[in-house]
Write an enzyme that holds these catalytic residues in place. Sequence first.
Site, PDB file in Angstrom:
ATOM      1  N   ALA A 164      52.306  58.851  44.860  1.00  0.00           N
ATOM      2  CA  ALA A 164      52.485  59.105  46.290  1.00  0.00           C
ATOM      3  C   ALA A 164      51.613  60.298  46.646  1.00  0.00           C
ATOM      4  O   ALA A 164      51.273  61.115  45.781  1.00  0.00           O
ATOM      5  CB  ALA A 164      53.948  59.414  46.560  1.00  0.00           C
TER       6      ALA A 164
ATOM      7  N   GLU B  53      57.256  62.436  38.116  1.00  0.00           N
ATOM      8  CA  GLU B  53      58.041  62.929  39.259  1.00  0.00           C
ATOM      9  C   GLU B  53      58.942  64.098  38.890  1.00  0.00           C
ATOM     10  O   GLU B  53      59.189  64.997  39.695  1.00  0.00           O
ATOM     11  CB  GLU B  53      58.909  61.796  39.834  1.00  0.00           C
ATOM     12  CG  GLU B  53      58.137  60.764  40.634  1.00  0.00           C
ATOM     13  CD  GLU B  53      57.592  59.619  39.799  1.00  0.00           C
ATOM     14  OE1 GLU B  53      57.521  59.754  38.551  1.00  0.00           O
ATOM     15  OE2 GLU B  53      57.240  58.591  40.383  1.00  0.00           O
TER      16      GLU B  53
ATOM     17  N   GLU C  16      54.425  52.741  39.341  1.00  0.00           N
ATOM     18  CA  GLU C  16      55.422  51.834  39.947  1.00  0.00           C
ATOM     19  C   GLU C  16      54.745  50.657  40.651  1.00  0.00           C
ATOM     20  O   GLU C  16      55.235  49.533  40.608  1.00  0.00           O
ATOM     21  CB  GLU C  16      56.298  52.617  40.934  1.00  0.00           C
ATOM     22  CG  GLU C  16      57.205  53.618  40.233  1.00  0.00           C
ATOM     23  CD  GLU C  16      57.923  54.528  41.211  1.00  0.00           C
ATOM     24  OE1 GLU C  16      57.248  55.295  41.925  1.00  0.00           O
ATOM     25  OE2 GLU C  16      59.153  54.462  41.283  1.00  0.00           O
TER      26      GLU C  16
ATOM     27  N   GLY D  44      54.132  56.818  41.760  1.00  0.00           N
ATOM     28  CA  GLY D  44      54.095  55.604  42.594  1.00  0.00           C
ATOM     29  C   GLY D  44      52.993  54.645  42.175  1.00  0.00           C
ATOM     30  O   GLY D  44      53.085  53.444  42.431  1.00  0.00           O
TER      31      GLY D  44
HETATM   32  N1  DAK Z   1      48.602  63.172  45.923  1.00  0.00           N
HETATM   33  C1  DAK Z   1      47.648  63.784  46.672  1.00  0.00           C
HETATM   34  N2  DAK Z   1      46.470  64.197  46.163  1.00  0.00           N
HETATM   35  C2  DAK Z   1      46.242  63.989  44.859  1.00  0.00           C
HETATM   36  C3  DAK Z   1      47.188  63.341  44.010  1.00  0.00           C
HETATM   37  C4  DAK Z   1      48.425  62.922  44.602  1.00  0.00           C
HETATM   38  N3  DAK Z   1      49.380  62.263  43.908  1.00  0.00           N
HETATM   39  N4  DAK Z   1      46.684  63.296  42.762  1.00  0.00           N
HETATM   40  C5  DAK Z   1      45.467  63.874  42.829  1.00  0.00           C
HETATM   41  N5  DAK Z   1      45.188  64.296  44.082  1.00  0.00           N
HETATM   42  C6  DAK Z   1      43.989  64.961  44.567  1.00  0.00           C
HETATM   43  C7  DAK Z   1      43.921  66.398  44.040  1.00  0.00           C
HETATM   44  O1  DAK Z   1      44.702  67.257  44.849  1.00  0.00           O
HETATM   45  C8  DAK Z   1      42.424  66.665  44.171  1.00  0.00           C
HETATM   46  O2  DAK Z   1      42.130  66.927  45.526  1.00  0.00           O
HETATM   47  P1  DAK Z   1      41.153  68.161  45.946  1.00  0.00           P
HETATM   48  O3  DAK Z   1      41.768  69.369  45.378  1.00  0.00           O
HETATM   49  O4  DAK Z   1      39.844  67.800  45.284  1.00  0.00           O
HETATM   50  O5  DAK Z   1      41.130  68.103  47.419  1.00  0.00           O
HETATM   51  C9  DAK Z   1      41.809  65.318  43.829  1.00  0.00           C
HETATM   52  O6  DAK Z   1      42.841  64.354  44.028  1.00  0.00           O
HETATM   53  C10 DAK Z   1      41.360  65.248  42.380  1.00  0.00           C
HETATM   54  O7  DAK Z   1      42.451  65.580  41.557  1.00  0.00           O
HETATM   55  P2  DAK Z   1      42.389  66.730  40.455  1.00  0.00           P
HETATM   56  O8  DAK Z   1      41.374  67.774  40.822  1.00  0.00           O
HETATM   57  O9  DAK Z   1      43.771  67.204  40.230  1.00  0.00           O
HETATM   58  O10 DAK Z   1      41.844  65.921  39.203  1.00  0.00           O
HETATM   59  P3  DAK Z   1      42.081  66.241  37.668  1.00  0.00           P
HETATM   60  O11 DAK Z   1      41.166  65.341  36.923  1.00  0.00           O
HETATM   61  O12 DAK Z   1      42.012  67.719  37.390  1.00  0.00           O
HETATM   62  O13 DAK Z   1      43.604  65.805  37.382  1.00  0.00           O
HETATM   63  C11 DAK Z   1      45.540  64.332  37.554  1.00  0.00           C
HETATM   64  C12 DAK Z   1      43.978  64.432  37.516  1.00  0.00           C
HETATM   65  C13 DAK Z   1      45.885  62.854  37.855  1.00  0.00           C
HETATM   66  C14 DAK Z   1      46.094  64.686  36.176  1.00  0.00           C
HETATM   67  C15 DAK Z   1      46.088  65.289  38.635  1.00  0.00           C
HETATM   68  O14 DAK Z   1      45.368  65.042  39.864  1.00  0.00           O
HETATM   69  C16 DAK Z   1      47.532  65.106  38.896  1.00  0.00           C
HETATM   70  O15 DAK Z   1      48.384  65.541  38.129  1.00  0.00           O
HETATM   71  N6  DAK Z   1      47.869  64.485  40.040  1.00  0.00           N
HETATM   72  C17 DAK Z   1      49.243  64.303  40.489  1.00  0.00           C
HETATM   73  C18 DAK Z   1      49.905  63.200  39.684  1.00  0.00           C
HETATM   74  C19 DAK Z   1      51.341  63.062  40.076  1.00  0.00           C
HETATM   75  O16 DAK Z   1      52.171  63.982  39.945  1.00  0.00           O
HETATM   76  N7  DAK Z   1      51.690  61.883  40.539  1.00  0.00           N
HETATM   77  C20 DAK Z   1      53.040  61.551  40.945  1.00  0.00           C
HETATM   78  C21 DAK Z   1      53.171  61.882  42.393  1.00  0.00           C
HETATM   79  S1  DAK Z   1      54.871  61.803  42.891  1.00  0.00           S
HETATM   80  C22 DAK Z   1      59.441  58.001  47.357  1.00  0.00           C
HETATM   81  C23 DAK Z   1      59.055  57.004  46.536  1.00  0.00           C
HETATM   82  C24 DAK Z   1      58.079  57.255  45.609  1.00  0.00           C
HETATM   83  C25 DAK Z   1      57.546  58.523  45.488  1.00  0.00           C
HETATM   84  C26 DAK Z   1      57.936  59.510  46.323  1.00  0.00           C
HETATM   85  C27 DAK Z   1      58.904  59.269  47.268  1.00  0.00           C
HETATM   86  N8  DAK Z   1      60.467  57.774  48.298  1.00  0.00           N
HETATM   87  C28 DAK Z   1      61.270  56.586  48.134  1.00  0.00           C
HETATM   88  C29 DAK Z   1      60.702  58.676  49.359  1.00  0.00           C
HETATM   89  C30 DAK Z   1      56.526  58.727  44.494  1.00  0.00           C
HETATM   90  C31 DAK Z   1      56.268  59.955  44.048  1.00  0.00           C
HETATM   91  C32 DAK Z   1      55.096  60.199  43.280  1.00  0.00           C
HETATM   92  O17 DAK Z   1      54.294  59.350  42.971  1.00  0.00           O
END
Ligand code: DAK
Length: 258
Positions: free
Chosen positions: A64, A132, A112, A109
């Site tokens: 997400a 998450e 998922e 997400g």
């Molecule tokens: N959201 C927004 N931006 C993201 C992102 C994300 N999930 N993942 C990466 N980016 C962005 C980074 O902020 C960065 O943007 P800038 O800083 O360049 O503007 C760009 O993508 C490149 O990422 P990185 O610089 O971080 O790249 P790296 O190679 O260093 O790292 C990484 C890659 C995948 C390990 C890292 O980006 C990372 O940890 N990303 C987050 C992964 C994460 O935590 N994903 C889970 C998100 S929570 C819901 C239902 C479902 C959900 C929520 C609510 N409801 C029912 C209400 C789902 C929740 C989730 O998925």
Amino acid sequence: MGVVNYEKEENLGIITINRPQALNALSTEVLYELRTILQQIKEDSRVKVVIITGMGDKAFVAGADIAEMVAKTVDEGYRYSRLGQEIFSMIESLPQPVIAVVNGYALGGGCELAMACDLRIASEKARFGQPEINLGIIPGYGGTQRLPRLIGKTKAMELLLTADMIGAAEAERLGLVNTVVPADKLMDTAKAMANKIAAKGQIAIRATKAAVNKGLQADIDTACAYEAGLFGVCFASEDRKEGMAAFMEKRPAKFQDR
Ligand code: DAK
């Protein structure tokens, strides 16, 4: 081009989430565009198999959109949640089989989304995880339910509680993905599988998808009764007559999807 691209290649519908600068994170805009495309595909009987992938070589979907979620009010969060749930169940109940082509990170997400698809083909560079817990939340698009159903409770619980990422080889070993191929073979492999499915009789293909997905949500007696109903539908079809006649006549079947 929007944040989600859609193109048709003969009988295949190919959806590409197109926000590589944000690792294809699922923004509200992405979800709305996905919903519109899926509605269109549902009505389009020429599309026999759907492929979902992410733009670029780094991510399928990194989850997400965290930046967007940070600013959401409770009401916006609720609507975001319902919209995402609607889309994921649309994928599962779409008549056509859906293949996730996982070209890189499939996190939160994104993992998922891949799990809501019927088949998953991953590049060697793919990485999977449900991180998450690191954000103080739990998966909200079925991750706590689909992951243990796909790989068993033991490993699912570990991945959900530790937020550890796993590589493609481990994902294949656990049964999370169907197959792993080098990145430069990924789309060709997916299309070959999609075309193999598209060449079958679509009444039986769609019945199979429905029987598996609906059946898994029911007790075995209910599920088998549902299977029998769908078996009856196939048995009444021209495709069944053609398939069996072709076998007896030792020739390839020519299915007409009726
Ligand atoms: N959201 C927004 N931006 C993201 C992102 C994300 N999930 N993942 C990466 N980016 C962005 C980074 O902020 C960065 O943007 P800038 O800083 O360049 O503007 C760009 O993508 C490149 O990422 P990185 O610089 O971080 O790249 P790296 O190679 O260093 O790292 C990484 C890659 C995948 C390990 C890292 O980006 C990372 O940890 N990303 C987050 C992964 C994460 O935590 N994903 C889970 C998100 S929570 C819901 C239902 C479902 C959900 C929520 C609510 N409801 C029912 C209400 C789902 C929740 C989730 O998925």
